[in-house]
Write an enzyme that holds these catalytic residues in place. Sequence first.
Site, PDB file in Angstrom:
ATOM      1  N   PHE A 246       0.819  -1.219   0.000  1.00 29.68           N
ATOM      2  CA  PHE A 246       0.000   0.000   0.000  1.00 29.68           C
ATOM      3  C   PHE A 246       0.850   1.265   0.000  1.00 29.68           C
ATOM      4  CE2 PHE A 246      -1.948  -3.308   2.792  1.00 29.68           C
ATOM      5  CZ  PHE A 246      -2.734  -3.882   1.820  1.00 29.68           C
ATOM      6  N   GLY A 473      -0.109  -8.808  -4.319  1.00 27.81           N
ATOM      7  CA  GLY A 473      -1.407  -9.421  -4.033  1.00 27.81           C
ATOM      8  C   GLY A 473      -2.447  -8.920  -5.016  1.00 27.81           C
ATOM      9  N   ARG A 651      -9.031  -0.437 -20.626  1.00 26.73           N
ATOM     10  CA  ARG A 651      -9.169  -1.877 -20.800  1.00 26.73           C
ATOM     11  C   ARG A 651      -8.897  -2.604 -19.485  1.00 26.73           C
ATOM     12  NH1 ARG A 651      -5.635  -5.726 -24.650  1.00 26.73           N
ATOM     13  NH2 ARG A 651      -6.549  -7.611 -23.819  1.00 26.73           N
ATOM     14  N   ILE A 652      -9.800  -3.494 -19.115  1.00 28.16           N
ATOM     15  CA  ILE A 652      -9.628  -4.314 -17.919  1.00 28.16           C
ATOM     16  C   ILE A 652      -8.998  -5.635 -18.355  1.00 28.16           C
ATOM     17  CG2 ILE A 652     -10.903  -5.542 -16.095  1.00 28.16           C
ATOM     18  CD1 ILE A 652     -10.765  -2.428 -15.804  1.00 28.16           C
ATOM     19  N   THR A 657      -9.470 -10.214 -11.041  1.00 31.29           N
ATOM     20  CA  THR A 657      -8.510  -9.458 -10.227  1.00 31.29           C
ATOM     21  C   THR A 657      -8.951  -7.997 -10.131  1.00 31.29           C
ATOM     22  OG1 THR A 657      -7.073  -9.144 -12.143  1.00 31.29           O
ATOM     23  CG2 THR A 657      -6.569 -10.991 -10.705  1.00 31.29           C
ATOM     24  N   LYS A 724      -5.632   1.581 -18.150  1.00 28.15           N
ATOM     25  CA  LYS A 724      -5.405   2.562 -17.087  1.00 28.15           C
ATOM     26  C   LYS A 724      -5.268   1.776 -15.782  1.00 28.15           C
ATOM     27  CE  LYS A 724      -8.427   6.174 -19.041  1.00 28.15           C
ATOM     28  NZ  LYS A 724      -9.714   6.899 -18.782  1.00 28.15           N
ATOM     29  N   GLU A 728      -5.606   2.102  -7.274  1.00 29.49           N
ATOM     30  CA  GLU A 728      -5.820   3.189  -6.321  1.00 29.49           C
ATOM     31  C   GLU A 728      -7.009   4.070  -6.693  1.00 29.49           C
ATOM     32  OE1 GLU A 728      -1.620   4.553  -4.796  1.00 29.49           O
ATOM     33  OE2 GLU A 728      -1.468   3.681  -6.771  1.00 29.49           O
TER      34      GLU A 728
HETATM   35 MO1  MOS Z   1       1.023   3.138  -3.853  1.00 27.96          MO
HETATM   36  S1  MOS Z   1       0.665   4.409  -2.298  1.00 27.96           S
HETATM   37  O1  MOS Z   1       1.201   4.232  -5.107  1.00 27.96           O
HETATM   38  O2  MOS Z   1       2.485   2.415  -3.438  1.00 27.96           O
END
Ligand code: MOS
Length: 761
Positions: A246, A473, A651-652, A657, A724, A728
């Site tokens: 993260f 992950g 595109r996914i 996932t 894209k 986040e």
């Molecule tokens: Mo993430 S906060 O861009 O590692």
Amino acid sequence: MSKAAPPPQDGMGEPVPRIDARAKVTGAALYAADFPVANAAHAVLVISNVAKGSIRGIDLFAAKATPGVLLVLTRENAADAVKRPSYFAEGGHASTKERPLSSDRIWHDGQIVAMVVADSYEIACDAASRIGVTYDETRPAGKLGGPGTETVAASAVNKKHKDPMVGDAERAYESAPFKIEVELETPTQHHNPIELFATTCLWSDGKLTIYEPSQFVYGLKHGVAEQLGIDPTDIRVVSPFVGGAFGSKGSVTPRTALVAIAARQLGRPVKLVVARDQGFTVATYRAETRHRIRLAAARNGKLLAYQHEAWELTSRIDDYLVGGTEATTRLYAVPNAATKVNIVRADRNTPGFMRSPPEVPYVYAYEAAINELAEVLGMDPVELRRVNDTHKDPITGAPFTSRSLMRCYDEAARAFGWSHRREPPGTASDGDWLIGWGCASALYPTQMSVAAARVRLVRSGAAHVEIAAHDLGTGAYTVLAQAAAEGLGLRPEAISVTLGESSLPPGPVAGGSITTASCCNVVAKACGQIREKLSRAVAQAKDGPLAGTNRRMLQFANGRIVDSRGNGEGLDQALDRLGTGAIEEYAEWIPHGAKPEGLQKLYRGSLDIVGGPMEDRVAFAFGAEFVELRINRYTREIRVPRIVGAFASGRIMNTRTAHSQYMGAMIWGIASALHEETELDERTARYVNKNLADYQVPVNADIGEVEVIMVPEVDRLVNPLGIKGIGELANVGTAAAIAEAAYRATGKRVRKLPIRIEDLL
Ligand code: MOS
């Protein structure tokens, strides 16, 4: 297909199950601390329990007398051991310029003051507890806006920082018919990945191997080389699996060089697993922010002015900064905008990236303000967004590569049942439960980096992908296998993937949601090179079904090379024509707007990231989230029975996932609205809740129904594959939707996160 693996729509990839899933559930996947290292000694850190002052003395007598203790590193014997780290935000590698053990000076609570190495973890813990450190303590200033802190304009300390500005916001605000002015706050948060900050260092013939969970193995390799003053080619970083990051594992923390130094000195591998509470200060965190926002609109809802001044906390040593107005100013058409970001230096450890670092706090503040403006205007908040939707950058006029914000609103609103919304606030209830609904936008810049990869096609239609990218992950192994499968016309099961190793061709940091777009494109390019060679071989052959055909018309499908009528031959035959047993291609990819020398930089462990607002275009992914809150009339207990999010992100690659990424992020969004906060004792500038019992994160019982809608979007401008990043996106804006729902349920506006029972009593 299950809900967790939605059927792909136009242009989306199959919900291929994770290729690393079996290894993970069976324990075969090795995380950094799992690597079996013979004869490892164990290290434990001793950290300061004051936030400001200096070390008076360190009593090592009892620790050194403990049987099994091998080494204690302190400023006495290691003051010059670590060279000055270069700060990642200044183009370097480290999470802080702090040089561990280099002096008596204490900059922040939890600073490393000693490291004990012993034959066992238990002995190291015991000895560490016997080290007596005395301090000359001065009163710290640890709180944003508190006395003793120092406020500086972001533009004064960071040349790259921009405060977006257009028109005359002050004048437009003054003369506007509808306006609001609000102040909002977001708290300190810690990443708390389940996998702790582990490091094992092993020297052999002057070469160092580091097992450490990393979002950027090239950065770690070069950063540690710099801190040890050795050649980076003598360092190998191994990080195949990461148990959550993260942002916390993206740059080099002070611990790694110390472990390497101890291992070299002892001639024995050393393993450190930083304890949960120490991780709060050994690694970074999301800093608290404060926002003052003014918005003005015409009667029809058209925005006239946006002013935003923000303050972010940082340490005394490093000018860390996120600055989210580059994103907020791109959310809606706004003719007049004036923004300014400040950083506030305090006696704290240096903050750092945490999932959507700029967008989570800034878009929360902006979207909460937009919801308040909708009320002042008497408008449906969805309609307010619709009248201000735009397809060109409000600041520069450049076009968005694609933008489907209102399609996201339409689909999420329909699924949520938004048309049944009750007005005014406080009018919907069900027994003892007050009901409130809210919505907000999500956006995230599409970021990309140069990248390199190697793809090897072997006999019997199997292929192998190698790139120093990272799977946190997220599913990177799987989507890279899919990209190669598509590029070579093979099944995903035929592809194996190696990641997380600093001897492979470099991928960028697994940050900024950059991996899928950057790494799938470079893998596709390498596959294209393989196709080119094989196509040429079969088309130029003297015989065979494809001899003399136009090689540009050939397709790779089902392990064969075929022409438009389906005639063709197998890949093994094509390899035979080349007279080779396998074909391997190395490729480098340079995204639009990036400099070719970015690749040399990446090989040196430095990043050159493009995307978001670019000179001639703007690339962002968008989404819309709707949430229902139920708040107990008497106790003010807050429940979130359901949340719906719709997202369009080019595109996914894999709907399974992607679903996980979106769902996890929305849950994180709920957490940022209602749960997460690192509490600071203001008198001592120390964190109070440094454990997973007191640091609140949502558990299953906190989360109701989470519905993810993927809106198909074709983006031909952003990159060749039209991808894209999504990691986040979905935790952006969630907190604003929840704050609005809390207001709708109770009539009480809370402008400080997280929203707790006591705020609503
Ligand atoms: Mo993430 S906060 O861009 O590692």
